[in-house]
Design a protein around this motif. Structure first.
Motif, PDB file in Angstrom:
ATOM      1  N   SER A   1      24.038  34.758  -3.871  1.00 58.12           N
ATOM      2  CA  SER A   1      24.763  35.953  -4.292  1.00 58.12           C
ATOM      3  C   SER A   1      26.145  36.026  -3.657  1.00 58.12           C
ATOM      4  CB  SER A   1      23.952  37.207  -3.952  1.00 58.12           C
ATOM      5  OG  SER A   1      23.742  37.293  -2.549  1.00 58.12           O
ATOM      6  N   ASN A   2      26.335  35.329  -2.508  1.00 59.23           N
ATOM      7  CA  ASN A   2      27.630  35.361  -1.838  1.00 59.23           C
ATOM      8  C   ASN A   2      28.529  34.202  -2.250  1.00 59.23           C
ATOM      9  OD1 ASN A   2      27.041  37.695  -0.328  1.00 59.23           O
ATOM     10  ND2 ASN A   2      25.939  36.490   1.192  1.00 59.23           N
ATOM     11  N   THR A   3      28.075  33.385  -3.184  1.00 57.93           N
ATOM     12  CA  THR A   3      28.862  32.247  -3.642  1.00 57.93           C
ATOM     13  C   THR A   3      29.956  32.711  -4.594  1.00 57.93           C
ATOM     14  OG1 THR A   3      26.940  30.791  -3.467  1.00 57.93           O
ATOM     15  CG2 THR A   3      28.772  30.040  -4.848  1.00 57.93           C
ATOM     16  N   PRO A   4      31.210  32.291  -4.374  1.00 64.10           N
ATOM     17  CA  PRO A   4      32.264  32.629  -5.347  1.00 64.10           C
ATOM     18  C   PRO A   4      31.934  32.069  -6.721  1.00 64.10           C
ATOM     19  CG  PRO A   4      33.202  31.773  -3.305  1.00 64.10           C
ATOM     20  CD  PRO A   4      31.733  31.514  -3.233  1.00 64.10           C
ATOM     21  N   VAL A   5      32.195  32.835  -7.746  1.00 63.35           N
ATOM     22  CA  VAL A   5      31.881  32.409  -9.110  1.00 63.35           C
ATOM     23  C   VAL A   5      33.026  32.771 -10.051  1.00 63.35           C
ATOM     24  CG1 VAL A   5      29.369  32.579  -8.851  1.00 63.35           C
ATOM     25  CG2 VAL A   5      30.668  34.575  -9.620  1.00 63.35           C
ATOM     26  N   THR A   6      33.055  32.056 -11.161  1.00 66.98           N
ATOM     27  CA  THR A   6      33.942  32.410 -12.260  1.00 66.98           C
ATOM     28  C   THR A   6      33.081  32.892 -13.423  1.00 66.98           C
ATOM     29  OG1 THR A   6      35.604  30.774 -11.627  1.00 66.98           O
ATOM     30  CG2 THR A   6      35.686  31.581 -13.891  1.00 66.98           C
ATOM     31  N   GLU A   7      33.351  34.083 -13.883  1.00 74.07           N
ATOM     32  CA  GLU A   7      32.644  34.636 -15.035  1.00 74.07           C
ATOM     33  C   GLU A   7      33.379  34.191 -16.299  1.00 74.07           C
ATOM     34  OE1 GLU A   7      30.931  38.954 -16.626  1.00 74.07           O
ATOM     35  OE2 GLU A   7      32.285  38.863 -14.894  1.00 74.07           O
ATOM     36  N   ILE A   8      32.646  33.585 -17.214  1.00 74.10           N
ATOM     37  CA  ILE A   8      33.223  33.129 -18.479  1.00 74.10           C
ATOM     38  C   ILE A   8      32.608  33.966 -19.590  1.00 74.10           C
ATOM     39  CG2 ILE A   8      33.540  31.198 -20.054  1.00 74.10           C
ATOM     40  CD1 ILE A   8      33.194  29.308 -17.712  1.00 74.10           C
ATOM     41  N   ILE A   9      33.438  34.762 -20.243  1.00 67.26           N
ATOM     42  CA  ILE A   9      32.977  35.627 -21.326  1.00 67.26           C
ATOM     43  C   ILE A   9      33.523  35.086 -22.637  1.00 67.26           C
ATOM     44  CG2 ILE A   9      32.974  37.971 -22.250  1.00 67.26           C
ATOM     45  CD1 ILE A   9      33.421  38.992 -19.412  1.00 67.26           C
ATOM     46  N   THR A  10      32.625  34.839 -23.583  1.00 62.51           N
ATOM     47  CA  THR A  10      32.995  34.320 -24.895  1.00 62.51           C
ATOM     48  C   THR A  10      32.918  35.446 -25.915  1.00 62.51           C
ATOM     49  OG1 THR A  10      32.143  32.124 -24.329  1.00 62.51           O
ATOM     50  CG2 THR A  10      32.451  32.608 -26.669  1.00 62.51           C
ATOM     51  N   LEU A  11      34.030  35.699 -26.585  1.00 66.53           N
ATOM     52  CA  LEU A  11      34.143  36.810 -27.531  1.00 66.53           C
ATOM     53  C   LEU A  11      34.445  36.269 -28.930  1.00 66.53           C
ATOM     54  CD1 LEU A  11      36.487  38.879 -25.210  1.00 66.53           C
ATOM     55  CD2 LEU A  11      34.079  39.395 -25.616  1.00 66.53           C
ATOM     56  N   THR A  12      33.528  36.485 -29.864  1.00 71.48           N
ATOM     57  CA  THR A  12      33.755  36.115 -31.261  1.00 71.48           C
ATOM     58  C   THR A  12      34.490  37.266 -31.934  1.00 71.48           C
ATOM     59  OG1 THR A  12      31.742  34.770 -31.273  1.00 71.48           O
ATOM     60  CG2 THR A  12      32.671  35.371 -33.411  1.00 71.48           C
ATOM     61  N   SER A  13      35.778  37.079 -32.170  1.00 68.61           N
ATOM     62  CA  SER A  13      36.659  38.185 -32.523  1.00 68.61           C
ATOM     63  C   SER A  13      36.478  38.669 -33.955  1.00 68.61           C
ATOM     64  CB  SER A  13      38.126  37.749 -32.346  1.00 68.61           C
ATOM     65  OG  SER A  13      38.333  37.163 -31.093  1.00 68.61           O
ATOM     66  N   ASN A  14      36.737  39.971 -34.148  1.00 69.55           N
ATOM     67  CA  ASN A  14      36.950  40.508 -35.488  1.00 69.55           C
ATOM     68  C   ASN A  14      38.427  40.870 -35.628  1.00 69.55           C
ATOM     69  OD1 ASN A  14      37.356  43.045 -34.251  1.00 69.55           O
ATOM     70  ND2 ASN A  14      35.232  43.671 -34.555  1.00 69.55           N
ATOM     71  N   ASP A  15      38.797  41.472 -36.729  1.00 73.27           N
ATOM     72  CA  ASP A  15      40.219  41.749 -36.981  1.00 73.27           C
ATOM     73  C   ASP A  15      40.842  42.651 -35.920  1.00 73.27           C
ATOM     74  OD1 ASP A  15      40.150  40.190 -39.228  1.00 73.27           O
ATOM     75  OD2 ASP A  15      39.876  41.864 -40.632  1.00 73.27           O
ATOM     76  N   ALA A  16      40.018  43.512 -35.318  1.00 68.19           N
ATOM     77  CA  ALA A  16      40.548  44.461 -34.343  1.00 68.19           C
ATOM     78  C   ALA A  16      41.069  43.772 -33.087  1.00 68.19           C
ATOM     79  CB  ALA A  16      39.467  45.478 -33.967  1.00 68.19           C
ATOM     80  N   MET A  17      40.631  42.528 -32.834  1.00 69.93           N
ATOM     81  CA  MET A  17      41.129  41.797 -31.668  1.00 69.93           C
ATOM     82  C   MET A  17      42.644  41.604 -31.777  1.00 69.93           C
ATOM     83  SD  MET A  17      40.222  40.314 -28.779  1.00 69.93           S
ATOM     84  CE  MET A  17      38.560  39.610 -28.755  1.00 69.93           C
ATOM     85  N   LYS A  18      43.120  41.362 -32.996  1.00 68.95           N
ATOM     86  CA  LYS A  18      44.547  41.120 -33.205  1.00 68.95           C
ATOM     87  C   LYS A  18      45.334  42.395 -33.509  1.00 68.95           C
ATOM     88  CE  LYS A  18      44.074  36.562 -33.056  1.00 68.95           C
ATOM     89  NZ  LYS A  18      44.614  35.754 -31.935  1.00 68.95           N
ATOM     90  N   THR A  19      44.656  43.369 -34.091  1.00 69.87           N
ATOM     91  CA  THR A  19      45.386  44.544 -34.601  1.00 69.87           C
ATOM     92  C   THR A  19      45.324  45.756 -33.675  1.00 69.87           C
ATOM     93  OG1 THR A  19      43.452  45.287 -35.860  1.00 69.87           O
ATOM     94  CG2 THR A  19      45.004  43.816 -36.977  1.00 69.87           C
ATOM     95  N   THR A  20      44.527  45.688 -32.621  1.00 67.90           N
ATOM     96  CA  THR A  20      44.432  46.806 -31.683  1.00 67.90           C
ATOM     97  C   THR A  20      44.605  46.289 -30.253  1.00 67.90           C
ATOM     98  OG1 THR A  20      42.050  46.693 -31.176  1.00 67.90           O
ATOM     99  CG2 THR A  20      42.699  47.819 -33.228  1.00 67.90           C
ATOM    100  N   PRO A  21      44.935  47.178 -29.315  1.00 60.57           N
ATOM    101  CA  PRO A  21      45.099  46.763 -27.915  1.00 60.57           C
ATOM    102  C   PRO A  21      43.814  46.873 -27.106  1.00 60.57           C
ATOM    103  CG  PRO A  21      45.845  49.019 -28.163  1.00 60.57           C
ATOM    104  CD  PRO A  21      45.388  48.568 -29.538  1.00 60.57           C
ATOM    105  N   LYS A  22      42.657  46.943 -27.767  1.00 56.36           N
ATOM    106  CA  LYS A  22      41.415  47.244 -27.047  1.00 56.36           C
ATOM    107  C   LYS A  22      41.031  46.153 -26.043  1.00 56.36           C
ATOM    108  CE  LYS A  22      39.403  50.469 -30.374  1.00 56.36           C
ATOM    109  NZ  LYS A  22      39.533  51.612 -29.427  1.00 56.36           N
ATOM    110  N   PHE A  23      41.284  44.881 -26.379  1.00 53.77           N
ATOM    111  CA  PHE A  23      40.958  43.839 -25.402  1.00 53.77           C
ATOM    112  C   PHE A  23      41.825  43.997 -24.158  1.00 53.77           C
ATOM    113  CE2 PHE A  23      41.961  39.656 -23.544  1.00 53.77           C
ATOM    114  CZ  PHE A  23      40.700  39.316 -23.079  1.00 53.77           C
ATOM    115  N   GLN A  24      43.125  44.189 -24.354  1.00 57.50           N
ATOM    116  CA  GLN A  24      44.027  44.379 -23.218  1.00 57.50           C
ATOM    117  C   GLN A  24      43.636  45.618 -22.401  1.00 57.50           C
ATOM    118  OE1 GLN A  24      44.989  43.509 -26.286  1.00 57.50           O
ATOM    119  NE2 GLN A  24      45.783  41.447 -25.825  1.00 57.50           N
ATOM    120  N   GLU A  25      43.153  46.648 -23.097  1.00 54.04           N
ATOM    121  CA  GLU A  25      42.709  47.858 -22.399  1.00 54.04           C
ATOM    122  C   GLU A  25      41.474  47.566 -21.555  1.00 54.04           C
ATOM    123  OE1 GLU A  25      44.313  50.986 -25.850  1.00 54.04           O
ATOM    124  OE2 GLU A  25      42.156  50.618 -25.577  1.00 54.04           O
ATOM    125  N   ALA A  26      40.570  46.727 -22.074  1.00 51.94           N
ATOM    126  CA  ALA A  26      39.384  46.344 -21.307  1.00 51.94           C
ATOM    127  C   ALA A  26      39.781  45.573 -20.057  1.00 51.94           C
ATOM    128  CB  ALA A  26      38.444  45.510 -22.180  1.00 51.94           C
TER     129      ALA A  26
END
Length: 205
Positions: A2-27
């Motif tokens: 649990s104390n080991t440094p890790v990189t979290e890799i999140i894979t997101l299959t986008s819909n149109d809102a990924m490009k047309t809204t700022p919601k990802f940047q807000e997250a």
């Protein structure tokens, strides 16, 4: 672990809102300003070959832990991400060596290899195989650096992730035509059931 440094890799299959809204940047901004302990640096980028799939990489001092103080922020981040994807995000925690894998993300192109190791493969021997296959990259023109590690947890058991930073995909292709690449790649392929390979042009989140 649990104390080991890790990189979290999140894979997101986008819909149109990924490009047309700022919601990802807000997250991303919500996470940056949150009280989650151990948050380090973040990167993101769309897959070059599959621009509809976005990768979000998050470096942590240790495995991120949910708590009452972070529950509300986590729910807000989930709401933002749910609005820009066609299916639930896939999440992997990887204990990379070296850590953090900064050189890989600083390169113009980051090659990502996600493989499922065969159940019968000896992991001690396989680790030596991975080290050997990446070591030969370091002196090759156009390689910025490498890192690799096993996925932590049970959801993606027996998975290994390799990162390689390249000047361009053409440099990677040229490397794969060399004798050292052929010699060291064959044992790796023999030890895995399947692999997903893609490039990302990472940027700081």
């Amino acid at each position: 672990m649990s104390n080991t440094p890790v990189t979290e890799i999140i894979t997101l299959t986008s819909n149109d809102a990924m490009k047309t809204t700022p919601k990802f940047q807000e997250a991303v901004e919500l996470l940056r300003q949150s009280t989650f302990e151990g948050l380090q640096r973040m990167y993101w980028g769309d897959r070059v070959q599959q621009p509809g799939i976005r990768q979000w990489f998050i470096n942590w001092d240790s495995r991120p832990q949910r708590s009452e103080s972070t529950a509300a922020i986590a729910a807000q981040i989930k709401e933002k991400l749910d609005a820009v994807v066609d299916c639930p995000p896939t999440r992997r925690l990887v204990a990379f060596n070296p850590y953090p894998p900064t050189k890989c993300f600083a390169a113009p192109f980051t090659e990502v290899i996600i493989s499922t190791v065969k159940p019968e493969t000896d992991l001690n021997e396989f680790s030596k195989i991975v080290d050997a296959s990446l070591e030969v990259c370091h002196d090759f023109k156009g390689c910025y650096g490498t890192a690799w590690g096993y996925v932590v947890g049970t959801e993606h058991a027996n998975e290994v992730v390799l990162l390689l930073g390249w000047e361009s995909p053409e440099h990677h292709v040229a490397f794969m035509k060399t004798e050292p690449a052929r010699i060291t790649t064959a044992p790796y392929v023999e030890g895995v059931e399947d692999s997903t390979v893609f490039y990302v042009q990472s940027q700081d989140a």
